[in-house]
Design a protein around this motif. Structure first.
Motif, mmCIF file in Angstrom:
data_model
loop_
_atom_site.group_PDB
_atom_site.id
_atom_site.type_symbol
_atom_site.label_atom_id
_atom_site.label_comp_id
_atom_site.label_asym_id
_atom_site.label_seq_id
_atom_site.Cartn_x
_atom_site.Cartn_y
_atom_site.Cartn_z
ATOM 1 N N LYS A 285 8.738 -11.690 -31.713
ATOM 2 C CA LYS A 285 9.948 -11.094 -32.292
ATOM 3 C C LYS A 285 10.321 -11.785 -33.592
ATOM 4 O O LYS A 285 10.568 -11.155 -34.601
ATOM 5 C CB LYS A 285 11.118 -11.240 -31.326
ATOM 6 N N LEU B 159 0.684 -13.743 -23.500
ATOM 7 C CA LEU B 159 1.361 -14.848 -22.835
ATOM 8 C C LEU B 159 0.583 -15.239 -21.592
ATOM 9 O O LEU B 159 0.338 -14.419 -20.721
ATOM 10 C CB LEU B 159 2.753 -14.359 -22.458
ATOM 11 N N GLU B 160 0.185 -16.478 -21.510
ATOM 12 C CA GLU B 160 -0.617 -16.908 -20.374
ATOM 13 C C GLU B 160 0.186 -17.822 -19.479
ATOM 14 O O GLU B 160 1.063 -18.547 -19.926
ATOM 15 C CB GLU B 160 -1.866 -17.643 -20.879
ATOM 16 N N LEU B 161 -0.174 -17.792 -18.226
ATOM 17 C CA LEU B 161 0.523 -18.591 -17.231
ATOM 18 C C LEU B 161 0.015 -20.023 -17.307
ATOM 19 O O LEU B 161 -1.172 -20.267 -17.190
ATOM 20 C CB LEU B 161 0.205 -17.992 -15.855
ATOM 21 N N ILE C 109 0.961 -23.067 -15.376
ATOM 22 C CA ILE C 109 1.769 -23.752 -14.369
ATOM 23 C C ILE C 109 1.447 -25.236 -14.322
ATOM 24 O O ILE C 109 2.327 -26.081 -14.266
ATOM 25 C CB ILE C 109 1.523 -23.116 -12.985
ATOM 26 N N GLU D 276 3.276 -27.715 -16.443
ATOM 27 C CA GLU D 276 4.721 -27.886 -16.361
ATOM 28 C C GLU D 276 5.203 -28.472 -15.056
ATOM 29 O O GLU D 276 6.295 -28.983 -14.982
ATOM 30 C CB GLU D 276 5.404 -26.530 -16.602
ATOM 31 N N GLY E 161 -2.522 -21.074 -9.462
ATOM 32 C CA GLY E 161 -1.439 -20.201 -9.961
ATOM 33 C C GLY E 161 -1.924 -18.775 -10.161
ATOM 34 O O GLY E 161 -1.247 -17.804 -9.806
ATOM 35 N N VAL F 5 -0.690 -15.226 -8.352
ATOM 36 C CA VAL F 5 -0.247 -14.030 -9.094
ATOM 37 C C VAL F 5 -1.020 -12.813 -8.592
ATOM 38 O O VAL F 5 -0.455 -11.736 -8.395
ATOM 39 C CB VAL F 5 -0.447 -14.217 -10.620
ATOM 40 N N ALA G 188 0.836 -9.709 -6.783
ATOM 41 C CA ALA G 188 0.879 -8.439 -7.502
ATOM 42 C C ALA G 188 0.157 -7.320 -6.754
ATOM 43 O O ALA G 188 0.406 -6.147 -7.027
ATOM 44 C CB ALA G 188 0.255 -8.603 -8.885
ATOM 45 N N GLU H 284 -6.790 -4.144 -13.625
ATOM 46 C CA GLU H 284 -5.377 -4.498 -13.433
ATOM 47 C C GLU H 284 -5.242 -6.017 -13.374
ATOM 48 O O GLU H 284 -4.324 -6.591 -13.958
ATOM 49 C CB GLU H 284 -4.865 -3.868 -12.136
ATOM 50 N N ALA I 46 -5.489 -7.420 -16.809
ATOM 51 C CA ALA I 46 -4.304 -7.095 -17.611
ATOM 52 C C ALA I 46 -3.119 -7.979 -17.219
ATOM 53 O O ALA I 46 -2.350 -8.432 -18.062
ATOM 54 C CB ALA I 46 -3.929 -5.623 -17.436
ATOM 55 N N LEU I 47 -2.990 -8.247 -15.912
ATOM 56 C CA LEU I 47 -1.844 -9.025 -15.447
ATOM 57 C C LEU I 47 -2.048 -10.523 -15.631
ATOM 58 O O LEU I 47 -1.085 -11.271 -15.737
ATOM 59 C CB LEU I 47 -1.568 -8.740 -13.959
ATOM 60 N N PRO J 177 -3.941 -12.599 -18.173
ATOM 61 C CA PRO J 177 -4.795 -12.626 -19.368
ATOM 62 C C PRO J 177 -5.677 -13.871 -19.467
ATOM 63 O O PRO J 177 -6.715 -13.833 -20.110
ATOM 64 C CB PRO J 177 -3.814 -12.579 -20.544
#
Lengths: 220, 176
Positions: free
Chosen positions: A53, A91-93, A95, A98, A172, A176, A180, A187, A190-191, A193
């Motif tokens: 953005k 955007l990648e996960l 985990i 963090e 992680g 997911v 999902a 799919e 896509a979910l 990446p």
């Protein structure tokens, strides 16, 4: 010098600015220009790491102002830097980076099993008026019920998904996939990446795993 | 996403709680203090599952309070950027819609809703496709991706998107 750089006017007036920025002659612009361009520059550098953005906003601002035409060297340098626009990375996960290592990622179904066990104990505790069951527990349990009930047996789901670990899928990403409930390998990619890089390696084992998971799905 | 994690906390106990039930009192106090809280690092502590270890108590100078280091296991719920999750829509307005997933609130801006969906105001404000086949309204279930999180003192707030592949409405409450 500052005038050549042009003022960062609101969107509506930008087209006139590109042709005649030298004709604008207010002293305020001199003050505004350098600070705004500096701010713009900062946001632009951040946008390569940060959200898309802010990148869109600053790029559109610089586009309209058309700094390339004249002005200071650093501004033309800026324009040159911005022109090869990179596609924003999906955007990648992340985990593991963090949370501490001891954190164990749980599927919603596993969490549901644990929370239901705790709820049974809480029924006894709730007789004591001083103990209040926290709202986040109720909401967490409700959420786990709505998402964790896709499969009949979470332990089988876990053992099936564990097979993907040897192909480099981390905890992680497994969770997911389990939460999902994807139907196709496309799919999954896509979910999640971060798995795209290993697509060629993963596609066959993933198809096998998904076909096994279909058998375990609860009929709703 | 749910995690099972071991955390440590220093619990202060007033001497009136000492006695045979010292450990029970300590655990009760821990549950009261910790369950339902949230932090940026761990997310929401949904429930404590067990106490791993209670260390030796240390009497604090000047007061009679004793500090015990307690290691405990708990279930936490922490949202992550890039995570896919299913949420229930709670409010729809022209700026976007709010949804809830467990204890976490998520906002999806209209910029992150597919362009073919338009806001329809009325008794039941909603986002609908031009052909009316897909509708997002209160109590709809949507699958979304989190693109940002913000932690407050008491809650975590997220920004989500449904503009990517395989995201959007799962369940329309009017058809079920």
């Amino acid at each position: 010098m500052a005038e050549k750089g042009g003022k960062l006017l609101p969107k509506g007036t930008k087209s006139s600015l590109t042709s005649s920025h030298s004709s604008l002659g207010s002293s305020k612009r001199k003050e505004n220009c350098p600070t705004k361009s500096k701010k713009g520059r900062k946001v632009q550098f951040d946008s390569s790491i940060g959200s898309t953005k802010s990148a869109d906003k600053t790029e559109s601002m610089f586009d309209k102002v058309n700094l390339g035409k004249g002005g200071k060297e650093d501004k033309t340098g800026n324009a040159a830097k911005k022109t090869p626009v990179k596609d924003p990375q999906p955007l990648e996960l992340k985990i593991e980076q963090e949370l501490p290592e001891c954190a164990k990622c749980m599927m919603d179904a596993e969490a549901l099993h644990i929370l239901q066990g705790i709820q049974d104990q809480m029924v006894i505790l709730s007789e004591d008026p001083s103990i209040k069951i926290p709202i986040s527990f109720d909401r967490g349990l409700q959420y786990a019920k709505s998402t964790g009930n896709h499969y009949t047996d979470y332990q089988s789901v876990r053992s099936i998904l564990e097979k993907l670990k040897k192909d480099g899928v981390n905890e992680g990403e497994l969770c997911v996939i389990a939460n999902a409930c994807p139907e196709t390998a496309d799919e999954v990619f896509a979910l999640v990446p971060s798995l795209k890089a290993k697509r060629s390696k993963l596609i066959e084992p993933l198809k096998g795993v998904l076909s096994e998971l279909v058998k375990l799905k609860q009929s709703s | 996403m749910f995690f099972h994690i071991t955390l440590e906390r220093n619990m202060q106990l007033h001497p009136r709680h000492f006695g045979r039930n010292l450990k029970e009192n300590l655990v009760t106090k821990l549950m009261k203090d910790v369950e339902g809280t949230c932090s940026g690092r761990h997310g929401f502590v949904v429930a404590i599952t067990g106490i791993e270890n209670v260390g030796k108590g240390l009497i604090r100078d000047g007061t009679g309070f004793v500090t015990f280091p307690v290691k405990y296991q708990c279930v936490v719920f922490r949202p992550f950027k890039g995570q896919i999750l299913e949420a229930v829509v709670t409010m729809v307005n022209k700026m976007g819609f709010f949804a809830e997933a467990g204890p976490v609130q998520i906002f999806v801006s209209n910029h992150l809703i597919p362009d073919d969906m338009e806001f329809q105001s009325g008794d039941m404000p909603n986002y609908t496709t031009s052909d009316g086949s897909v509708k997002i309204q209160k109590d709809s279930e949507v699958r979304l991706k989190l693109i940002g999180t913000r932690v407050d003192a008491t809650e975590i707030f997220c920004i989500g998107t449904i503009k990517d592949d395989f995201l959007g409405v799962i369940n329309d409450p009017t058809t079920s």
